[in-house]
Design a protein around this motif. Structure first.
Motif, PDB file in Angstrom:
ATOM      1  N   GLY A  55       0.783  -1.222   0.000  1.00 27.53           N
ATOM      2  CA  GLY A  55       0.000   0.000   0.000  1.00 27.53           C
ATOM      3  C   GLY A  55       0.816   1.274   0.000  1.00 27.53           C
ATOM      4  O   GLY A  55       2.039   1.260   0.138  1.00 27.53           O
ATOM      5  N   ARG A  56       0.066   2.361  -0.197  1.00 29.94           N
ATOM      6  CA  ARG A  56       0.619   3.711  -0.159  1.00 29.94           C
ATOM      7  C   ARG A  56      -0.017   4.429   1.021  1.00 29.94           C
ATOM      8  O   ARG A  56      -1.230   4.348   1.220  1.00 29.94           O
ATOM      9  N   PHE A  57       0.810   5.173   1.759  1.00 27.50           N
ATOM     10  CA  PHE A  57       0.342   5.783   3.000  1.00 27.50           C
ATOM     11  C   PHE A  57       0.864   7.207   3.097  1.00 27.50           C
ATOM     12  O   PHE A  57       1.963   7.508   2.630  1.00 27.50           O
ATOM     13  N   ASP A  58       0.084   8.078   3.741  1.00 30.93           N
ATOM     14  CA  ASP A  58       0.508   9.455   3.952  1.00 30.93           C
ATOM     15  C   ASP A  58       0.894   9.709   5.410  1.00 30.93           C
ATOM     16  O   ASP A  58       1.043  10.849   5.826  1.00 30.93           O
ATOM     17  N   ASP A  59       1.052   8.617   6.144  1.00 29.79           N
ATOM     18  CA  ASP A  59       1.462   8.704   7.538  1.00 29.79           C
ATOM     19  C   ASP A  59       1.976   7.329   7.975  1.00 29.79           C
ATOM     20  O   ASP A  59       1.486   6.305   7.505  1.00 29.79           O
ATOM     21  N   ALA A  60       2.944   7.312   8.862  1.00 27.35           N
ATOM     22  CA  ALA A  60       3.547   6.040   9.278  1.00 27.35           C
ATOM     23  C   ALA A  60       2.669   5.226  10.220  1.00 27.35           C
ATOM     24  O   ALA A  60       2.903   4.026  10.389  1.00 27.35           O
ATOM     25  N   ASP A  61       1.655   5.823  10.817  1.00 26.51           N
ATOM     26  CA  ASP A  61       0.789   5.065  11.723  1.00 26.51           C
ATOM     27  C   ASP A  61       0.078   3.925  10.992  1.00 26.51           C
ATOM     28  O   ASP A  61      -0.017   2.812  11.506  1.00 26.51           O
ATOM     29  N   ARG A  62      -0.402   4.197   9.793  1.00 25.81           N
ATOM     30  CA  ARG A  62      -1.140   3.168   9.050  1.00 25.81           C
ATOM     31  C   ARG A  62      -0.234   2.018   8.599  1.00 25.81           C
ATOM     32  O   ARG A  62      -0.611   0.855   8.695  1.00 25.81           O
ATOM     33  N   ILE A  63       0.976   2.329   8.120  1.00 30.33           N
ATOM     34  CA  ILE A  63       1.871   1.241   7.707  1.00 30.33           C
ATOM     35  C   ILE A  63       2.365   0.475   8.932  1.00 30.33           C
ATOM     36  O   ILE A  63       2.601  -0.726   8.869  1.00 30.33           O
ATOM     37  N   THR A  64       2.473   1.141  10.069  1.00 27.73           N
ATOM     38  CA  THR A  64       2.852   0.442  11.299  1.00 27.73           C
ATOM     39  C   THR A  64       1.787  -0.584  11.670  1.00 27.73           C
ATOM     40  O   THR A  64       2.116  -1.695  12.112  1.00 27.73           O
ATOM     41  N   GLN A  65       0.522  -0.245  11.470  1.00 29.86           N
ATOM     42  CA  GLN A  65      -0.555  -1.204  11.743  1.00 29.86           C
ATOM     43  C   GLN A  65      -0.496  -2.382  10.769  1.00 29.86           C
ATOM     44  O   GLN A  65      -0.659  -3.531  11.174  1.00 29.86           O
ATOM     45  N   VAL A  66      -0.226  -2.110   9.488  1.00 27.44           N
ATOM     46  CA  VAL A  66      -0.073  -3.193   8.503  1.00 27.44           C
ATOM     47  C   VAL A  66       1.096  -4.081   8.908  1.00 27.44           C
ATOM     48  O   VAL A  66       0.998  -5.310   8.909  1.00 27.44           O
ATOM     49  N   PHE A  67       2.211  -3.461   9.265  1.00 29.31           N
ATOM     50  CA  PHE A  67       3.389  -4.203   9.718  1.00 29.31           C
ATOM     51  C   PHE A  67       3.044  -5.089  10.911  1.00 29.31           C
ATOM     52  O   PHE A  67       3.372  -6.277  10.943  1.00 29.31           O
ATOM     53  N   THR A  68       2.356  -4.513  11.893  1.00 30.90           N
ATOM     54  CA  THR A  68       1.978  -5.262  13.092  1.00 30.90           C
ATOM     55  C   THR A  68       1.096  -6.455  12.737  1.00 30.90           C
ATOM     56  O   THR A  68       1.322  -7.569  13.220  1.00 30.90           O
ATOM     57  N   ASP A  69       0.104  -6.237  11.882  1.00 33.16           N
ATOM     58  CA  ASP A  69      -0.810  -7.310  11.487  1.00 33.16           C
ATOM     59  C   ASP A  69      -0.087  -8.461  10.789  1.00 33.16           C
ATOM     60  O   ASP A  69      -0.412  -9.627  11.010  1.00 33.16           O
ATOM     61  N   ILE A  70       0.910  -8.131   9.981  1.00 32.51           N
ATOM     62  CA  ILE A  70       1.640  -9.173   9.248  1.00 32.51           C
ATOM     63  C   ILE A  70       2.730  -9.791  10.122  1.00 32.51           C
ATOM     64  O   ILE A  70       2.791 -11.009  10.284  1.00 32.51           O
ATOM     65  N   ALA A  71       3.605  -8.955  10.654  1.00 31.08           N
ATOM     66  CA  ALA A  71       4.796  -9.447  11.350  1.00 31.08           C
ATOM     67  C   ALA A  71       4.481 -10.176  12.652  1.00 31.08           C
ATOM     68  O   ALA A  71       5.172 -11.129  13.017  1.00 31.08           O
ATOM     69  N   LEU A  72       3.446  -9.738  13.352  1.00 26.69           N
ATOM     70  CA  LEU A  72       3.157 -10.322  14.666  1.00 26.69           C
ATOM     71  C   LEU A  72       2.097 -11.418  14.617  1.00 26.69           C
ATOM     72  O   LEU A  72       1.724 -11.955  15.675  1.00 26.69           O
ATOM     73  N   ARG A  73       1.646 -11.782  13.435  1.00 25.26           N
ATOM     74  CA  ARG A  73       0.645 -12.845  13.344  1.00 25.26           C
ATOM     75  C   ARG A  73       1.255 -14.159  13.807  1.00 25.26           C
ATOM     76  O   ARG A  73       2.364 -14.524  13.425  1.00 25.26           O
ATOM     77  N   GLU A  74       0.512 -14.846  14.655  1.00 25.38           N
ATOM     78  CA  GLU A  74       0.985 -16.115  15.208  1.00 25.38           C
ATOM     79  C   GLU A  74      -0.079 -17.189  15.036  1.00 25.38           C
ATOM     80  O   GLU A  74      -1.273 -16.908  14.995  1.00 25.38           O
ATOM     81  N   VAL A  75       0.387 -18.410  14.947  1.00 31.18           N
ATOM     82  CA  VAL A  75      -0.462 -19.596  14.988  1.00 31.18           C
ATOM     83  C   VAL A  75       0.163 -20.518  16.020  1.00 31.18           C
ATOM     84  O   VAL A  75       1.370 -20.774  15.986  1.00 31.18           O
ATOM     85  N   ASP A  76      -0.630 -20.965  16.960  1.00 38.36           N
ATOM     86  CA  ASP A  76      -0.152 -21.822  18.054  1.00 38.36           C
ATOM     87  C   ASP A  76       1.019 -21.183  18.799  1.00 38.36           C
ATOM     88  O   ASP A  76       1.969 -21.859  19.197  1.00 38.36           O
ATOM     89  N   GLY A  77       0.943 -19.850  18.963  1.00 38.29           N
ATOM     90  CA  GLY A  77       1.956 -19.143  19.725  1.00 38.29           C
ATOM     91  C   GLY A  77       3.280 -18.923  19.014  1.00 38.29           C
ATOM     92  O   GLY A  77       4.241 -18.486  19.633  1.00 38.29           O
ATOM     93  N   ARG A  78       3.343 -19.212  17.708  1.00 42.46           N
ATOM     94  CA  ARG A  78       4.594 -19.030  16.952  1.00 42.46           C
ATOM     95  C   ARG A  78       4.358 -18.120  15.758  1.00 42.46           C
ATOM     96  O   ARG A  78       3.327 -18.211  15.095  1.00 42.46           O
ATOM     97  N   PRO A  79       5.329 -17.248  15.459  1.00 46.53           N
ATOM     98  CA  PRO A  79       5.185 -16.375  14.281  1.00 46.53           C
ATOM     99  C   PRO A  79       5.071 -17.208  13.000  1.00 46.53           C
ATOM    100  O   PRO A  79       5.727 -18.250  12.865  1.00 46.53           O
ATOM    101  N   VAL A  80       4.241 -16.734  12.088  1.00 50.87           N
ATOM    102  CA  VAL A  80       4.088 -17.451  10.813  1.00 50.87           C
ATOM    103  C   VAL A  80       4.804 -16.736   9.672  1.00 50.87           C
ATOM    104  O   VAL A  80       4.953 -17.307   8.589  1.00 50.87           O
ATOM    105  N   ILE A  81       5.253 -15.511   9.895  1.00 55.77           N
ATOM    106  CA  ILE A  81       6.014 -14.772   8.890  1.00 55.77           C
ATOM    107  C   ILE A  81       7.402 -14.508   9.455  1.00 55.77           C
ATOM    108  O   ILE A  81       7.553 -13.903  10.523  1.00 55.77           O
ATOM    109  N   LEU A  82       8.419 -14.947   8.740  1.00 60.04           N
ATOM    110  CA  LEU A  82       9.813 -14.750   9.139  1.00 60.04           C
ATOM    111  C   LEU A  82      10.503 -13.968   8.024  1.00 60.04           C
ATOM    112  O   LEU A  82      10.522 -14.414   6.871  1.00 60.04           O
TER     113      LEU A  82
END
Length: 161
Positions: A55-82
């Motif tokens: 995506g394209r963003f005009d503020d870092a808050d929105r990309i930080t939320q995208v980052f959080t949603d992707i990077a911190l996603r876990e299944v069974d307590g383990r990250p799924v994106i490395l």
């Protein structure tokens, strides 16, 4: 060379090194899954961010939320994106004491355990930097992929985390 010229050159070198350190902190925050450190790399408001498919963003808050949603996603307590971000070939141009621009090459690797894939890609960053509250921050961060390959992880692939 006079002392004033030497002092200016030293100050410029320190600015360039501080900008490099900022970009390295940014990639460490990405790989370390640290949203607060990620967000701290950008100006407080009004950053121009273009991450292509993310995506394209005009503020870092929105990309930080995208980052959080992707990077911190876990299944069974383990990250799924490395992720692995390796940036190099910096070209930094100073435009005074508090403004600069830069270009970087990125070698990127991602393991997606949710979809069972590995992605390897290369791309280019086109950035602007600004001093805010005494620290260099990214005010513009545009990334474009040069090439990318995504392949399935095989049944005998072992991922240790």
């Amino acid at each position: 060379m006079d002392d004033r010229s030497m002092e200016r050159r030293l100050d410029d070198l320190e600015r360039v090194e501080a900008i490099k350190a900022l970009k390295y902190r940014y990639w460490r925050a990405c790989d370390g899954k640290d949203p607060d450190a990620f967000r701290a790399c950008f100006v407080s408001s009004g950053a121009s961010i273009d991450f292509g498919v993310l995506g394209r963003f005009d503020d870092a808050d929105r990309i930080t939320q995208v980052f959080t949603d992707i990077a911190l996603r876990e299944v069974d307590g383990r990250p799924v994106i490395l992720d692995m971000h390796h940036g190099f070939h910096p070209h930094i141009e100073l435009h005074g004491e508090t403004e600069a621009s830069g270009a970087w090459t990125l070698a990127f690797r991602q393991i997606d355990l949710l979809h069972g894939t590995e992605t390897v890609s290369s791309g280019e960053y086109d950035d602007d930097y600004r001093v805010e509250n005494g620290e260099w921050r990214m005010s513009r961060c545009h990334y474009s992929v040069r090439w990318s390959i995504t392949r399935p992880l095989t049944s005998d692939t072992v991922v240790v985390q």
